[in-house]
Write an enzyme that holds these catalytic residues in place. Structure first.
Site: not given
Length: 230
Positions: A10, A52, A83, A85, A197
């Site tokens: 991801m 998402q 990841t 997020t 990120c």
């Protein structure tokens, strides 16, 4: 040495550095031919990205929770969610799987605190920059003040991540755009920038900016090494 279970893919572009950094960290600590004991569950990011965009976070949590259980059954002793997020559903994953989950924002907040940072600029996907799950995790335990770019800049960062970095595309004009956004955050008085990120570190390095960068991929991988060798 503990066996680490990596939840990756991801995107896979940023999962590769996790593998390298964790192995390098174990090798540096133990020497010789030592390397990390790792298991990897890598998802199809197209599916996760769709969830998402649709706000189907529980569906994503179910998918990742099942993968975490599979890692446990395969012998993992801790989970590394590769990841930023998807730490939005870290609590749901932890509820599904009893293994320790090393939270990327906790490791980053501790690193910022040790460095004496108090006001930090945050770059990441729109979800990470705009929603409380990540910003509050940074600010609440250590009293950090988190600053994000304006709306247009947040969208620009988000688009570069998904349309370029997740596809392995590195463009000089995008690097310049990041530098301009970082300059704006510096004008607002931040002490450092969090690369929130795991793909951004593929594009930006410390020698390209004048403000301290805290790369969450590197920080998370270092925390994973500490856990594995503790």
């Amino acid at each position: 040495m503990k066996t680490l279970g990596l939840l990756g893919g991801m995107s896979w572009e940023s999962t590769v550095p996790y593998y390298r950094l964790i192995n390098q960290g174990v090798s540096a600590r133990l020497g010789g031919l030592h390397s990390a004991s790792l298991l990897l569950a890598s998802v199809d990011f197209a599916d996760i990205a769709r969830m998402q965009s649709a706000g189907a976070w529980q569906e994503a949590a179910d998918v990742l929770g099942e993968r975490a259980l599979a890692l446990e059954q395969a012998g993992a002793q801790g989970i590394i969610l590769c990841t930023n997020t998807m730490h939005k559903v870290a609590d749901q994953i932890a509820q599904r799987c009893p293994l320790p989950l090393l939270h990327i924002a906790d490791a980053t907040a501790e690193c910022l605190h040790r460095a004496g940072v108090r006001r930090v600029g945050l770059l990441g996907t729109r979800f990470t920059m705009e929603e409380a799950f990540y910003r509050d995790r940074l600010s609440a335990p250590h009293g950090l003040e988190v600053v994000v770019p304006g709306s247009a800049e947040r969208q620009r960062v988000h688009d570069i991540i998904f349309n370029e970095l997740c596809l392995g595309i590195l463009r000089d004009d995008s690097r310049r755009a990041f530098n301009q956004i970082i300059s704006g955050l510096q004008f607002e008085g931040v002490d450092a920038i969090v690369l929130g990120c795991t793909e951004i570190g593929l594009l930006l390095s410390q020698d390209q900016v004048s403000v301290p960068l805290f790369d969450t991929t590197e920080i998370h991988a270092a925390a994973a090494v500490d856990f594995a060798l503790d």
